[in-house]
Write a protein that holds these residues in place. Structure first.
Motif, PDB file in Angstrom:
ATOM      1  N   PRO A  89      20.232 -20.460 -19.989  1.00 14.32           N
ATOM      2  CA  PRO A  89      20.637 -19.148 -20.513  1.00 14.32           C
ATOM      3  C   PRO A  89      20.464 -18.063 -19.441  1.00 14.32           C
ATOM      4  CG  PRO A  89      19.171 -20.276 -22.036  1.00 14.32           C
ATOM      5  CD  PRO A  89      19.133 -21.065 -20.776  1.00 14.32           C
ATOM      6  N   ASN A  90      21.347 -17.077 -19.461  1.00 17.17           N
ATOM      7  CA  ASN A  90      21.311 -15.942 -18.534  1.00 17.17           C
ATOM      8  C   ASN A  90      21.633 -16.320 -17.092  1.00 17.17           C
ATOM      9  OD1 ASN A  90      20.430 -14.255 -20.698  1.00 17.17           O
ATOM     10  ND2 ASN A  90      18.332 -14.970 -20.356  1.00 17.17           N
ATOM     11  N   CYS A  91      22.121 -17.550 -16.883  1.00 19.70           N
ATOM     12  CA  CYS A  91      22.507 -17.975 -15.539  1.00 19.70           C
ATOM     13  C   CYS A  91      24.029 -18.134 -15.475  1.00 19.70           C
ATOM     14  CB  CYS A  91      21.821 -19.290 -15.165  1.00 19.70           C
ATOM     15  SG  CYS A  91      20.007 -19.151 -15.068  1.00 19.70           S
ATOM     16  N   GLN A  92      24.563 -18.152 -14.258  1.00 20.12           N
ATOM     17  CA  GLN A  92      26.005 -18.243 -14.093  1.00 20.12           C
ATOM     18  C   GLN A  92      26.347 -19.022 -12.825  1.00 20.12           C
ATOM     19  OE1 GLN A  92      27.980 -14.549 -13.078  1.00 20.12           O
ATOM     20  NE2 GLN A  92      26.210 -13.772 -11.968  1.00 20.12           N
ATOM     21  N   THR A  93      27.628 -19.395 -12.714  1.00 20.80           N
ATOM     22  CA  THR A  93      28.132 -20.016 -11.495  1.00 20.80           C
ATOM     23  C   THR A  93      29.169 -19.094 -10.859  1.00 20.80           C
ATOM     24  OG1 THR A  93      29.820 -21.211 -12.752  1.00 20.80           O
ATOM     25  CG2 THR A  93      27.775 -22.393 -12.265  1.00 20.80           C
ATOM     26  N   VAL A  94      29.224 -19.132  -9.554  1.00 17.33           N
ATOM     27  CA  VAL A  94      30.226 -18.409  -8.782  1.00 17.33           C
ATOM     28  C   VAL A  94      30.746 -19.362  -7.718  1.00 17.33           C
ATOM     29  CG1 VAL A  94      30.644 -16.514  -7.157  1.00 17.33           C
ATOM     30  CG2 VAL A  94      29.206 -16.131  -9.158  1.00 17.33           C
ATOM     31  N   SER A  95      32.043 -19.395  -7.526  1.00 16.27           N
ATOM     32  CA  SER A  95      32.602 -20.265  -6.500  1.00 16.27           C
ATOM     33  C   SER A  95      32.606 -19.554  -5.151  1.00 16.27           C
ATOM     34  CB  SER A  95      34.032 -20.683  -6.860  1.00 16.27           C
ATOM     35  OG  SER A  95      34.924 -19.605  -6.710  1.00 16.27           O
ATOM     36  N   TYR A  96      32.488 -20.340  -4.093  1.00 18.30           N
ATOM     37  CA  TYR A  96      32.538 -19.759  -2.751  1.00 18.30           C
ATOM     38  C   TYR A  96      33.900 -19.120  -2.495  1.00 18.30           C
ATOM     39  CZ  TYR A  96      32.248 -19.208   2.273  1.00 18.30           C
ATOM     40  OH  TYR A  96      32.251 -18.668   3.547  1.00 18.30           O
ATOM     41  N   GLU A  97      34.931 -19.698  -3.094  1.00 20.77           N
ATOM     42  CA  GLU A  97      36.271 -19.144  -2.929  1.00 20.77           C
ATOM     43  C   GLU A  97      36.384 -17.730  -3.497  1.00 20.77           C
ATOM     44  OE1 GLU A  97      36.691 -23.569  -2.657  1.00 20.77           O
ATOM     45  OE2 GLU A  97      35.459 -22.141  -3.775  1.00 20.77           O
ATOM     46  N   ASP A  98      35.492 -17.360  -4.436  1.00 21.44           N
ATOM     47  CA  ASP A  98      35.510 -16.024  -5.043  1.00 21.44           C
ATOM     48  C   ASP A  98      34.371 -15.135  -4.550  1.00 21.44           C
ATOM     49  OD1 ASP A  98      37.754 -16.571  -6.610  1.00 21.44           O
ATOM     50  OD2 ASP A  98      36.533 -17.427  -8.220  1.00 21.44           O
ATOM     51  N   VAL A  99      33.654 -15.569  -3.525  1.00 16.74           N
ATOM     52  CA  VAL A  99      32.443 -14.849  -3.127  1.00 16.74           C
ATOM     53  C   VAL A  99      32.755 -13.450  -2.598  1.00 16.74           C
ATOM     54  CG1 VAL A  99      32.360 -15.717  -0.747  1.00 16.74           C
ATOM     55  CG2 VAL A  99      30.239 -15.086  -1.924  1.00 16.74           C
ATOM     56  N   LYS A 100      33.932 -13.242  -2.031  1.00 17.14           N
ATOM     57  CA  LYS A 100      34.270 -11.913  -1.508  1.00 17.14           C
ATOM     58  C   LYS A 100      34.336 -10.869  -2.621  1.00 17.14           C
ATOM     59  CE  LYS A 100      36.809 -13.391   2.612  1.00 17.14           C
ATOM     60  NZ  LYS A 100      38.125 -13.412   3.309  1.00 17.14           N
ATOM     61  N   GLN A 101      34.674 -11.317  -3.838  1.00 13.02           N
ATOM     62  CA  GLN A 101      34.766 -10.394  -4.977  1.00 13.02           C
ATOM     63  C   GLN A 101      33.430 -10.245  -5.703  1.00 13.02           C
ATOM     64  OE1 GLN A 101      37.374 -12.962  -4.608  1.00 13.02           O
ATOM     65  NE2 GLN A 101      38.254 -11.337  -3.359  1.00 13.02           N
ATOM     66  N   HIS A 102      32.454 -11.066  -5.338  1.00 13.18           N
ATOM     67  CA  HIS A 102      31.146 -11.015  -6.005  1.00 13.18           C
ATOM     68  C   HIS A 102      30.323  -9.895  -5.376  1.00 13.18           C
ATOM     69  CE1 HIS A 102      28.055 -12.600  -8.588  1.00 13.18           C
ATOM     70  NE2 HIS A 102      27.209 -12.720  -7.576  1.00 13.18           N
ATOM     71  N   ALA A 103      29.840  -8.978  -6.196  1.00 15.18           N
ATOM     72  CA  ALA A 103      29.177  -7.784  -5.661  1.00 15.18           C
ATOM     73  C   ALA A 103      27.738  -7.613  -6.128  1.00 15.18           C
ATOM     74  CB  ALA A 103      29.981  -6.539  -6.031  1.00 15.18           C
ATOM     75  N   LEU A 104      27.243  -8.500  -6.989  1.00 15.89           N
ATOM     76  CA  LEU A 104      25.876  -8.373  -7.477  1.00 15.89           C
ATOM     77  C   LEU A 104      24.893  -8.574  -6.330  1.00 15.89           C
ATOM     78  CD1 LEU A 104      24.127  -8.068 -10.047  1.00 15.89           C
ATOM     79  CD2 LEU A 104      24.136 -10.565 -10.226  1.00 15.89           C
ATOM     80  N   LYS A 105      23.870  -7.727  -6.290  1.00 12.58           N
ATOM     81  CA  LYS A 105      22.851  -7.827  -5.249  1.00 12.58           C
ATOM     82  C   LYS A 105      21.626  -8.573  -5.796  1.00 12.58           C
ATOM     83  CE  LYS A 105      25.053  -5.122  -2.263  1.00 12.58           C
ATOM     84  NZ  LYS A 105      25.479  -5.517  -0.913  1.00 12.58           N
ATOM     85  N   LEU A 139      24.939  -9.815   0.101  1.00 10.97           N
ATOM     86  CA  LEU A 139      24.534  -9.926  -1.302  1.00 10.97           C
ATOM     87  C   LEU A 139      23.027  -9.725  -1.511  1.00 10.97           C
ATOM     88  CD1 LEU A 139      26.773 -12.981  -2.251  1.00 10.97           C
ATOM     89  CD2 LEU A 139      27.108 -10.596  -2.934  1.00 10.97           C
ATOM     90  N   LEU A 140      22.295  -9.574  -0.426  1.00 11.24           N
ATOM     91  CA  LEU A 140      20.848  -9.375  -0.520  1.00 11.24           C
ATOM     92  C   LEU A 140      20.513  -7.896  -0.695  1.00 11.24           C
ATOM     93  CD1 LEU A 140      18.155 -11.038  -0.221  1.00 11.24           C
ATOM     94  CD2 LEU A 140      18.170 -10.327   2.183  1.00 11.24           C
ATOM     95  N   LYS A 141      19.621  -7.601  -1.631  1.00 10.69           N
ATOM     96  CA  LYS A 141      19.161  -6.219  -1.801  1.00 10.69           C
ATOM     97  C   LYS A 141      18.480  -5.734  -0.521  1.00 10.69           C
ATOM     98  CE  LYS A 141      18.454  -6.153  -6.827  1.00 10.69           C
ATOM     99  NZ  LYS A 141      17.448  -5.972  -7.918  1.00 10.69           N
ATOM    100  N   SER A 142      18.408  -4.423  -0.370  1.00  9.96           N
ATOM    101  CA  SER A 142      17.860  -3.848   0.861  1.00  9.96           C
ATOM    102  C   SER A 142      16.429  -4.302   1.124  1.00  9.96           C
ATOM    103  CB  SER A 142      17.918  -2.321   0.797  1.00  9.96           C
ATOM    104  OG  SER A 142      17.191  -1.839  -0.320  1.00  9.96           O
ATOM    105  N   ASN A 143      15.671  -4.549   0.049  1.00  8.12           N
ATOM    106  CA  ASN A 143      14.293  -5.021   0.195  1.00  8.12           C
ATOM    107  C   ASN A 143      14.149  -6.490  -0.214  1.00  8.12           C
ATOM    108  OD1 ASN A 143      14.802  -4.595  -2.503  1.00  8.12           O
ATOM    109  ND2 ASN A 143      12.764  -3.768  -2.965  1.00  8.12           N
ATOM    110  N   GLY A 144      15.277  -7.183  -0.296  1.00  2.00           N
ATOM    111  CA  GLY A 144      15.240  -8.577  -0.722  1.00  2.00           C
ATOM    112  C   GLY A 144      14.893  -9.531   0.415  1.00  2.00           C
ATOM    113  N   VAL A 145      14.708 -10.796   0.044  1.00  2.00           N
ATOM    114  CA  VAL A 145      14.356 -11.834   1.017  1.00  2.00           C
ATOM    115  C   VAL A 145      15.306 -13.012   0.860  1.00  2.00           C
ATOM    116  CG1 VAL A 145      12.591 -13.503   1.741  1.00  2.00           C
ATOM    117  CG2 VAL A 145      11.920 -11.177   1.082  1.00  2.00           C
ATOM    118  N   ALA A 146      15.815 -13.478   1.977  1.00  2.00           N
ATOM    119  CA  ALA A 146      16.636 -14.685   2.003  1.00  2.00           C
ATOM    120  C   ALA A 146      15.821 -15.821   2.607  1.00  2.00           C
ATOM    121  CB  ALA A 146      17.914 -14.458   2.809  1.00  2.00           C
TER     122      ALA A 146
END
Length: 213
Positions: free
Chosen positions: A90-106, A135-142
């Motif tokens: 629940p509360n999870c989702q999938t995103v394809s790499y082919e659509d990653v340019k349109q994905h804007a959530l940080k 896609l990483l928040k300004s204070n986020g960690v990858a």
């Protein structure tokens, strides 16, 4: 992802490992993390998904369309990655790499586990790291996990050299395997807008934490 290189097709989705082949070192490390929002960049066959949904209430699983939508064995069930996530997380989702340019959530945390070593294309490698940075928040960690040595690599050395590894022809067609060491990953990140927070080796894996430069 599928790559056309010198007239051959490399199906990198076949390199994804199932959950029963988790690295205990990697899994134990992931258990020490926590985040409100998490992106698993290159989720594969959901090798670490059970751990990721424990450390974050909202996880986005990202991979190629073919990896997300093809029917395969996921945690003992014949299904697709997209369907398994929809039915079990629940509360999870999938995103394809082919659509990653349109994905804007940080995201607060982005994990990229044993993904870069399966990319035989320099442009795609740069694009993947750039998208993670975007896609990483300004204070986020990858978090990047790569193998700096592997028993599998000896078999691949008979193939043609490419980037950090070799292209190998096996019974299931062509595949690529690269060794992205500590120096290589740090250089890649520094050239793509990241600042390395810390990097270390444990067993066969290199762990690298980074944030925005």
């Amino acid at each position: 992802m599928r790559y056309k290189i010198d007239g051959i097709t490399i199906r990198s989705e076949n390199a994804a490992k199932p959950c029963n082949q988790k690295s205990q070192r990697v899994d134990s490390y992931l258990c020490t993390l926590s985040a409100e929002t998490l992106l698993d960049f290159g989720c594969g066959k959901l090798r670490y998904s059970d751990t990721l949904v424990k450390i974050s209430p909202r996880v986005t699983f990202l991979d190629s369309l073919v990896q997300i939508n093809r029917e395969q064995l996921i945690r003992g069930e014949r299904t697709t990655v997209a369907n398994y996530i929809r039915q079990n997380y629940p509360n999870c989702q999938t995103v394809s790499y082919e659509d990653v340019k349109q994905h804007a959530l940080k995201y607060d945390l982005i994990t990229c586990t044993n993904v870069l070593s399966a990319i035989p294309c320099e442009k795609t490698l740069h694009d993947v790291i750039s998208h993670i940075c975007r896609l990483l928040k300004s204070n986020g960690v990858a978090v990047f996990v790569n193998q700096h040595r592997s028993s599998y690599f000896k078999r691949y050395k008979s193939g043609s050299r490419r980037l950090f590894g070799h292209i190998h022809k096996g019974a299931r067609g062509y595949s690529y395997y690269g060794i992205v060491g500590q120096n290589e990953i740090e250089e890649l990140l520094k050239n793509t807008g990241f600042r390395v927070l810390r990097s270390w080796r444990a067993g066969e894996s290199t762990f690298t934490e980074a944030t925005h430069a």
